[in-house]
Write a protein that holds these residues in place. Sequence first.
Motif, PDB file in Angstrom:
ATOM      1  N   ALA A 107      -5.917  -3.233  -4.063  1.00  0.00           N
ATOM      2  CA  ALA A 107      -5.996  -2.390  -5.249  1.00  0.00           C
ATOM      3  C   ALA A 107      -5.354  -1.040  -4.980  1.00  0.00           C
ATOM      4  O   ALA A 107      -4.885  -0.371  -5.906  1.00  0.00           O
ATOM      5  N   ALA A 108      -5.330  -0.636  -3.715  1.00  0.00           N
ATOM      6  CA  ALA A 108      -4.748   0.649  -3.342  1.00  0.00           C
ATOM      7  C   ALA A 108      -4.203   0.588  -1.928  1.00  0.00           C
ATOM      8  O   ALA A 108      -4.651  -0.211  -1.099  1.00  0.00           O
ATOM      9  N   ILE A 109      -3.223   1.437  -1.675  1.00  0.00           N
ATOM     10  CA  ILE A 109      -2.624   1.605  -0.347  1.00  0.00           C
ATOM     11  C   ILE A 109      -2.807   3.064   0.037  1.00  0.00           C
ATOM     12  O   ILE A 109      -2.329   3.961  -0.669  1.00  0.00           O
ATOM     13  N   ILE A 110      -3.534   3.314   1.123  1.00  0.00           N
ATOM     14  CA  ILE A 110      -3.757   4.676   1.593  1.00  0.00           C
ATOM     15  C   ILE A 110      -2.842   4.933   2.783  1.00  0.00           C
ATOM     16  O   ILE A 110      -2.858   4.189   3.762  1.00  0.00           O
ATOM     17  N   VAL A 111      -2.051   5.990   2.702  1.00  0.00           N
ATOM     18  CA  VAL A 111      -1.161   6.360   3.799  1.00  0.00           C
ATOM     19  C   VAL A 111      -1.742   7.590   4.484  1.00  0.00           C
ATOM     20  O   VAL A 111      -1.902   8.640   3.847  1.00  0.00           O
ATOM     21  N   ALA A 142      -0.511  -1.883  -6.941  1.00  0.00           N
ATOM     22  CA  ALA A 142      -1.398  -1.088  -6.089  1.00  0.00           C
ATOM     23  C   ALA A 142      -1.115   0.411  -6.244  1.00  0.00           C
ATOM     24  O   ALA A 142       0.044   0.839  -6.246  1.00  0.00           O
ATOM     25  N   LEU A 143      -2.183   1.177  -6.351  1.00  0.00           N
ATOM     26  CA  LEU A 143      -2.080   2.630  -6.332  1.00  0.00           C
ATOM     27  C   LEU A 143      -1.777   3.075  -4.898  1.00  0.00           C
ATOM     28  O   LEU A 143      -2.270   2.478  -3.939  1.00  0.00           O
ATOM     29  N   VAL A 144      -0.981   4.125  -4.742  1.00  0.00           N
ATOM     30  CA  VAL A 144      -0.637   4.617  -3.406  1.00  0.00           C
ATOM     31  C   VAL A 144      -1.221   6.020  -3.232  1.00  0.00           C
ATOM     32  O   VAL A 144      -0.855   6.950  -3.968  1.00  0.00           O
ATOM     33  N   VAL A 145      -2.135   6.158  -2.288  1.00  0.00           N
ATOM     34  CA  VAL A 145      -2.763   7.451  -1.996  1.00  0.00           C
ATOM     35  C   VAL A 145      -2.142   8.019  -0.725  1.00  0.00           C
ATOM     36  O   VAL A 145      -2.143   7.360   0.319  1.00  0.00           O
ATOM     37  N   VAL A 146      -1.590   9.223  -0.816  1.00  0.00           N
ATOM     38  CA  VAL A 146      -1.074   9.902   0.370  1.00  0.00           C
ATOM     39  C   VAL A 146      -2.104  10.948   0.775  1.00  0.00           C
ATOM     40  O   VAL A 146      -2.511  11.789  -0.030  1.00  0.00           O
ATOM     41  N   SER A 147      -2.544  10.884   2.016  1.00  0.00           N
ATOM     42  CA  SER A 147      -3.692  11.683   2.442  1.00  0.00           C
ATOM     43  C   SER A 147      -3.331  12.603   3.598  1.00  0.00           C
ATOM     44  O   SER A 147      -2.975  12.153   4.688  1.00  0.00           O
ATOM     45  N   GLY A 148      -3.434  13.917   3.355  1.00  0.00           N
ATOM     46  CA  GLY A 148      -3.176  14.902   4.403  1.00  0.00           C
ATOM     47  C   GLY A 148      -3.196  16.307   3.841  1.00  0.00           C
ATOM     48  O   GLY A 148      -2.563  16.582   2.816  1.00  0.00           O
ATOM     49  N   ASP A 203     -15.653  -1.584  -3.425  1.00  0.00           N
ATOM     50  CA  ASP A 203     -15.508  -2.843  -2.701  1.00  0.00           C
ATOM     51  C   ASP A 203     -14.146  -3.499  -2.914  1.00  0.00           C
ATOM     52  O   ASP A 203     -13.918  -4.633  -2.501  1.00  0.00           O
ATOM     53  N   ALA A 204     -13.214  -2.787  -3.564  1.00  0.00           N
ATOM     54  CA  ALA A 204     -11.883  -3.335  -3.807  1.00  0.00           C
ATOM     55  C   ALA A 204     -11.094  -3.400  -2.503  1.00  0.00           C
ATOM     56  O   ALA A 204     -11.270  -2.549  -1.617  1.00  0.00           O
ATOM     57  N   PRO A 205     -10.226  -4.392  -2.336  1.00  0.00           N
ATOM     58  CA  PRO A 205      -9.408  -4.457  -1.119  1.00  0.00           C
ATOM     59  C   PRO A 205      -8.441  -3.282  -1.044  1.00  0.00           C
ATOM     60  O   PRO A 205      -7.823  -2.903  -2.038  1.00  0.00           O
ATOM     61  N   VAL A 206      -8.327  -2.726   0.152  1.00  0.00           N
ATOM     62  CA  VAL A 206      -7.491  -1.552   0.379  1.00  0.00           C
ATOM     63  C   VAL A 206      -6.697  -1.749   1.661  1.00  0.00           C
ATOM     64  O   VAL A 206      -7.218  -2.260   2.649  1.00  0.00           O
ATOM     65  N   HIS A 207      -5.424  -1.366   1.633  1.00  0.00           N
ATOM     66  CA  HIS A 207      -4.619  -1.314   2.847  1.00  0.00           C
ATOM     67  C   HIS A 207      -4.546   0.137   3.314  1.00  0.00           C
ATOM     68  O   HIS A 207      -4.253   1.027   2.508  1.00  0.00           O
ATOM     69  N   TYR A 227     -15.511   1.507   3.224  1.00  0.00           N
ATOM     70  CA  TYR A 227     -14.423   0.593   2.869  1.00  0.00           C
ATOM     71  C   TYR A 227     -14.756  -0.802   3.412  1.00  0.00           C
ATOM     72  O   TYR A 227     -14.304  -1.185   4.490  1.00  0.00           O
ATOM     73  N   PRO A 228     -15.510  -1.596   2.677  1.00  0.00           N
ATOM     74  CA  PRO A 228     -15.902  -2.907   3.190  1.00  0.00           C
ATOM     75  C   PRO A 228     -14.768  -3.920   3.210  1.00  0.00           C
ATOM     76  O   PRO A 228     -14.853  -4.941   3.893  1.00  0.00           O
ATOM     77  N   ALA A 229     -13.694  -3.641   2.455  1.00  0.00           N
ATOM     78  CA  ALA A 229     -12.588  -4.611   2.380  1.00  0.00           C
ATOM     79  C   ALA A 229     -11.260  -3.950   2.736  1.00  0.00           C
ATOM     80  O   ALA A 229     -10.242  -4.190   2.094  1.00  0.00           O
ATOM     81  N   ALA A 230     -11.280  -3.124   3.764  1.00  0.00           N
ATOM     82  CA  ALA A 230     -10.068  -2.401   4.173  1.00  0.00           C
ATOM     83  C   ALA A 230      -9.362  -3.140   5.300  1.00  0.00           C
ATOM     84  O   ALA A 230      -9.988  -3.735   6.176  1.00  0.00           O
TER      85      ALA A 230
END
Length: 262
Positions: A107-111, A142-148, A203-207, A227-230
């Motif tokens: 559902a989302a990709i966290i970088v 998938a939503l893309v979250v950039v974290s920093g 609980d959505a799958p996340v990369h 993140y139970p499904a990361a």
Amino acid sequence: MNLFATSSVKRVLAIATGLVLAADGLILIGLGYFNLGVVLPVVMGLGLCALGLRWRQMQRWLSVTPRRAWLWRGFWWAVCFWLATLAAFWVFLASKKLTDVPTNAPAAIIVLGSGSPGSTPSPTLIARLDLALRDAARHPKALVVVSGGISFRTSSEAEVMADYLQQHGLPAGRIVKEERSTSTEENLLFSRRVLAAAGVSSDAPVHIVTSDFHTLRTGLIARRAGYPAATAIGADTPLYLRYNIWLREYFAVISSWALREY
């Protein structure tokens, strides 16, 4: 080989090893990298050079009392144990390289940011962003979250990352910036809030896109951060940085455990 020759060989080896370690760290510092994995080799290298240059004086000092010799042997046994655990950790990291993106649809990709200085992405961060682009292309919903957050720059690392992704074809509408975090734990905790605000369930799958050396610790912290499904996926670390960063990660795994981040 007599005792004098053996002592001379050890002295030369200490100086040669020290010069290699110190030069490695100083070159990376000159390129703008400053962290434990870079500074520690410099300190160790200078220590070995000093030991080699003062080898005979050290031997005389050790021969004064049996206790000194015993402590010296104990110190080197401890160093050998540390090197053995470090080697085992490096072998584990080498076996855990995950440069191929997984097939499950997230559902989302966290970088995750890499804490690199400057207003442009470092080689390590570029590798992460390129891997995120590959993953985003395979999963267009998938939503893309950039974290920093802001560290050594005036703009946030998330902003630098978002600019890079847009320059390489990712639509701005797919990108969400998390601009407060300064550590892996904060990356994941604050990104969890960003995802919740965007309607992504807990609980959505996340990369989670990071570097190869970082996938172990990222996975452990992610579970505790909700993140139970990361799935953590790792980009290759540039070779000239790899072992310095793996050295830093060795201590980071220990410190994260001590701080109860996982």
